[in-house]
Design a protein around this motif. Structure first.
Motif, PDB file in Angstrom:
ATOM      1  N   GLY A 187       0.821  -1.199   0.000  1.00  0.00           N
ATOM      2  CA  GLY A 187       0.000   0.000   0.000  1.00  0.00           C
ATOM      3  C   GLY A 187       0.858   1.252   0.000  1.00  0.00           C
ATOM      4  N   GLY A 188       0.243   2.368  -0.339  1.00  0.00           N
ATOM      5  CA  GLY A 188       0.953   3.641  -0.320  1.00  0.00           C
ATOM      6  C   GLY A 188       1.812   3.844  -1.553  1.00  0.00           C
ATOM      7  N   HIS A 189       2.702   4.828  -1.457  1.00  0.00           N
ATOM      8  CA  HIS A 189       3.487   5.241  -2.618  1.00  0.00           C
ATOM      9  C   HIS A 189       4.507   4.197  -3.040  1.00  0.00           C
ATOM     10  N   ARG A 190       4.649   4.056  -4.337  1.00  0.00           N
ATOM     11  CA  ARG A 190       5.679   3.204  -4.898  1.00  0.00           C
ATOM     12  C   ARG A 190       7.041   3.864  -4.705  1.00  0.00           C
ATOM     13  N   GLY A 191       8.032   3.071  -4.325  1.00  0.00           N
ATOM     14  CA  GLY A 191       9.359   3.619  -4.068  1.00  0.00           C
ATOM     15  C   GLY A 191      10.278   3.625  -5.271  1.00  0.00           C
ATOM     16  N   THR A 192       9.759   3.335  -6.441  1.00  0.00           N
ATOM     17  CA  THR A 192      10.573   3.250  -7.662  1.00  0.00           C
ATOM     18  C   THR A 192      11.353   4.542  -7.883  1.00  0.00           C
ATOM     19  N   PHE A 193      12.668   4.421  -8.173  1.00  0.00           N
ATOM     20  CA  PHE A 193      13.461   5.630  -8.367  1.00  0.00           C
ATOM     21  C   PHE A 193      14.434   5.581  -9.545  1.00  0.00           C
ATOM     22  N   ASP A 197       9.045   4.525 -15.485  1.00  0.00           N
ATOM     23  CA  ASP A 197       8.062   3.513 -15.852  1.00  0.00           C
ATOM     24  C   ASP A 197       7.740   2.663 -14.634  1.00  0.00           C
ATOM     25  N   PHE A 198       6.872   3.184 -13.744  1.00  0.00           N
ATOM     26  CA  PHE A 198       6.596   2.452 -12.520  1.00  0.00           C
ATOM     27  C   PHE A 198       5.911   1.121 -12.812  1.00  0.00           C
ATOM     28  N   GLN A 199       5.153   1.039 -13.926  1.00  0.00           N
ATOM     29  CA  GLN A 199       4.479  -0.215 -14.261  1.00  0.00           C
ATOM     30  C   GLN A 199       5.489  -1.334 -14.471  1.00  0.00           C
ATOM     31  N   GLY A 200       6.643  -0.994 -15.045  1.00  0.00           N
ATOM     32  CA  GLY A 200       7.671  -1.995 -15.260  1.00  0.00           C
ATOM     33  C   GLY A 200       8.324  -2.457 -13.969  1.00  0.00           C
ATOM     34  N   THR A 276      -2.832   4.660  -8.187  1.00  0.00           N
ATOM     35  CA  THR A 276      -3.295   5.916  -8.765  1.00  0.00           C
ATOM     36  C   THR A 276      -2.282   7.034  -8.566  1.00  0.00           C
ATOM     37  N   ARG A 277      -2.351   8.027  -9.457  1.00  0.00           N
ATOM     38  CA  ARG A 277      -1.537   9.238  -9.320  1.00  0.00           C
ATOM     39  C   ARG A 277      -2.393  10.445  -8.960  1.00  0.00           C
ATOM     40  N   VAL A 278      -3.723  10.308  -8.918  1.00  0.00           N
ATOM     41  CA  VAL A 278      -4.586  11.483  -8.854  1.00  0.00           C
ATOM     42  C   VAL A 278      -4.583  12.174  -7.493  1.00  0.00           C
ATOM     43  N   PHE A 279      -4.186  11.493  -6.450  1.00  0.00           N
ATOM     44  CA  PHE A 279      -4.140  12.151  -5.143  1.00  0.00           C
ATOM     45  C   PHE A 279      -2.849  12.936  -4.939  1.00  0.00           C
ATOM     46  N   SER A 280      -1.730  12.387  -5.365  1.00  0.00           N
ATOM     47  CA  SER A 280      -0.435  12.985  -5.008  1.00  0.00           C
ATOM     48  C   SER A 280       0.477  13.312  -6.182  1.00  0.00           C
ATOM     49  N   GLY A 281       0.204  12.757  -7.353  1.00  0.00           N
ATOM     50  CA  GLY A 281       1.115  12.961  -8.477  1.00  0.00           C
ATOM     51  C   GLY A 281       2.172  11.884  -8.589  1.00  0.00           C
ATOM     52  N   ARG A 282       2.214  10.975  -7.614  1.00  0.00           N
ATOM     53  CA  ARG A 282       3.087   9.793  -7.688  1.00  0.00           C
ATOM     54  C   ARG A 282       2.209   8.556  -7.561  1.00  0.00           C
ATOM     55  N   PRO A 283       2.576   7.462  -8.227  1.00  0.00           N
ATOM     56  CA  PRO A 283       1.764   6.247  -8.118  1.00  0.00           C
ATOM     57  C   PRO A 283       1.744   5.710  -6.699  1.00  0.00           C
ATOM     58  N   VAL A 300      -2.688  10.341 -16.138  1.00  0.00           N
ATOM     59  CA  VAL A 300      -1.506  10.735 -16.918  1.00  0.00           C
ATOM     60  C   VAL A 300      -1.213  12.221 -16.777  1.00  0.00           C
ATOM     61  N   SER A 301      -2.261  13.045 -16.724  1.00  0.00           N
ATOM     62  CA  SER A 301      -2.078  14.495 -16.772  1.00  0.00           C
ATOM     63  C   SER A 301      -2.005  15.185 -15.421  1.00  0.00           C
ATOM     64  N   ALA A 302      -2.204  14.468 -14.320  1.00  0.00           N
ATOM     65  CA  ALA A 302      -2.110  15.107 -13.001  1.00  0.00           C
ATOM     66  C   ALA A 302      -0.723  15.699 -12.810  1.00  0.00           C
ATOM     67  N   PRO A 303      -0.612  16.873 -12.188  1.00  0.00           N
ATOM     68  CA  PRO A 303       0.707  17.453 -11.926  1.00  0.00           C
ATOM     69  C   PRO A 303       1.568  16.482 -11.126  1.00  0.00           C
ATOM     70  N   ALA A 304       2.863  16.563 -11.327  1.00  0.00           N
ATOM     71  CA  ALA A 304       3.773  15.655 -10.636  1.00  0.00           C
ATOM     72  C   ALA A 304       3.816  15.970  -9.144  1.00  0.00           C
ATOM     73  N   TYR A 305       4.203  14.962  -8.351  1.00  0.00           N
ATOM     74  CA  TYR A 305       4.431  15.161  -6.919  1.00  0.00           C
ATOM     75  C   TYR A 305       5.543  16.194  -6.739  1.00  0.00           C
ATOM     76  N   PRO A 306       5.434  17.131  -5.787  1.00  0.00           N
ATOM     77  CA  PRO A 306       4.419  17.237  -4.739  1.00  0.00           C
ATOM     78  C   PRO A 306       3.265  18.191  -5.080  1.00  0.00           C
ATOM     79  N   VAL A 307       3.184  18.637  -6.343  1.00  0.00           N
ATOM     80  CA  VAL A 307       2.181  19.637  -6.696  1.00  0.00           C
ATOM     81  C   VAL A 307       0.770  19.082  -6.520  1.00  0.00           C
ATOM     82  N   ALA A 308       0.487  17.922  -7.109  1.00  0.00           N
ATOM     83  CA  ALA A 308      -0.851  17.341  -6.979  1.00  0.00           C
ATOM     84  C   ALA A 308      -1.175  17.049  -5.519  1.00  0.00           C
ATOM     85  N   ASN A 309      -0.200  16.602  -4.772  1.00  0.00           N
ATOM     86  CA  ASN A 309      -0.409  16.314  -3.352  1.00  0.00           C
ATOM     87  C   ASN A 309      -0.844  17.573  -2.603  1.00  0.00           C
TER      88      ASN A 309
END
Length: 367
Positions: A187-193, A197-200, A276-283, A300-309
């Protein structure tokens, strides 16, 4: 039914941290980041970890002091590794317009972008260094060599989040003490860095943990989908030295999340999670709700974190006050349906039942 407390099993990572059991509280920032939950896990023999990514340095130090007033046992702190610099305003106006109707429904002022989007990571790190905690974990990237060296010089156990084998190898190269292997179930934010391509990087815990255990010569902490004795037993059998449990602790008595959040986790809706990215801008993975479904066009179009957050912050705060889970970021893993109302001590008792001599990590040397 009461189960007798098992004796602690030999475990090098647990010994390094001076905890009885290799069971860690997953760092959960925001609403869940409260001292009583962290302290309760440490008091039960595990490692409580404070998710401090959204805390100001002063609040971080005050929360650490509160934890120390509640426990004399070791605990850790987790931060988001954030690069400083300008934040893109792309998509802000469109998302503000989309959010306006939710603000109106909640009876709050129209959405605005606050002047301050996030806490100062460098100042947060200075606070952690001054606090002298037992463990420091991080996500979204890798701290500087200077910070890692300073933490280790202070006797802090440094743990980094990896969602792929490549990320685990990169963390080992930077000198961390342990790798947290975050499976896709978490649960929570993906730590991919290492990739956009977080899906990958959505690799399940059962596949990720043994690969990471084979790829690095560091203790591996399994994270994602672990909520009871079966998950603990499986993670250790796969080569993990410890487990990190988040979602299961959210519905405990000591958890500080709202009643609406807890009711969702222990109800039928918890069977349906999504990233989802719609709450914070990060998956991030959470229980699906109205906001996630109606804002799907912004994945796809939500502003990137931390703006959407920052844009959704007022909506989420109002929803929490009003008991409106349809507008909350209900971060939870795929093990959410296993959530139950109980104390931290009772949950730790259940998790400890997954520990046995035969389930100790299978290392290269033991093969």
């Amino acid at each position: 039914m009461h189960c007798p407390r098992r004796p602690a099993m030999p475990n090098t990572l647990a010994q390094r941290l001076h905890v009885d059991y290799p069971i860690f509280l997953a760092p959960m920032a925001g609403e869940a980041a409260k001292a009583p939950l962290v302290a309760a896990v440490s008091n039960a023999g595990g490692l409580g970890v404070l998710g401090a990514g959204y805390m100001s340095p002063d609040r971080l130090l005050a929360t650490i002091a509160e934890i120390r007033s509640l426990t004399s046992r070791p605990f850790g702190v987790n931060l988001f590794v954030m690069a400083p610099g300008e934040r893109s305003s792309a998509g802000v106006d469109t998302m503000r317009q989309a959010l306006a109707r939710y603000h109106a429904e909640l009876g709050i002022a129209p959405p605005t972008l606050p002047a301050s989007l996030e806490e100062n990571y460098e100042a947060q790190m200075e606070a952690v260094l001054s606090a002298g905690v037992a463990a420091f974990s991080f996500t979204f990237g890798v701290p500087s060599a200077q910070h890692i060296d300073a933490l280790k010089a202070g006797g802090v156990c440094v743990m980094g989040t990896a969602t792929t084998v490549d990320e685990a190898i990169e963390l080992e190269r930077h000198g961390v003490d342990a790798v947290v292997a975050q499976g896709a179930e978490a649960g929570g934010h993906r730590g991919t860095f290492l990739t956009d391509d977080f899906q990958g990087a959505m690799i399940g815990t059962m596949a990720l943990v043994p690969q990471v255990a084979d790829a690095v010569r560091l203790p591996v902490v399994a994270a994602g989908g672990i909520a009871d004795r079966r998950g603990v037993r499986a993670a250790l059998a796969l080569g993990a030295s410890a487990v990190s449990v988040g979602t299961a602790f959210l519905s405990t008595i000591e958890s500080g999340v709202s009643d609406a959040y807890k009711l969702t986790l222990t109800g039928p809706a918890s069977r349906h999670t999504g990233v989802t990215r719609v709450f914070s801008g990060r998956p991030a993975r959470g229980v699906r709700n109205r906001f996630m479904d109606e804002m799907r066009a912004f994945e796809v179009s939500a502003p990137a974190y931390p703006v959407a957050n920052a844009l959704t912050r007022d909506m989420r705060a109002a929803a929490s006050r009003q008991g409106r889970p349809e507008f909350l970021s209900l971060w939870a893993g795929q093990s959410a349906p296993l959530s139950r109302n109980c104390s931290v001590a009772q949950l730790m008792e259940e998790l400890r039942e997954g520990l046995s001599q035969s389930d100790l990590p299978l290392t290269r040397e033991a093969r």
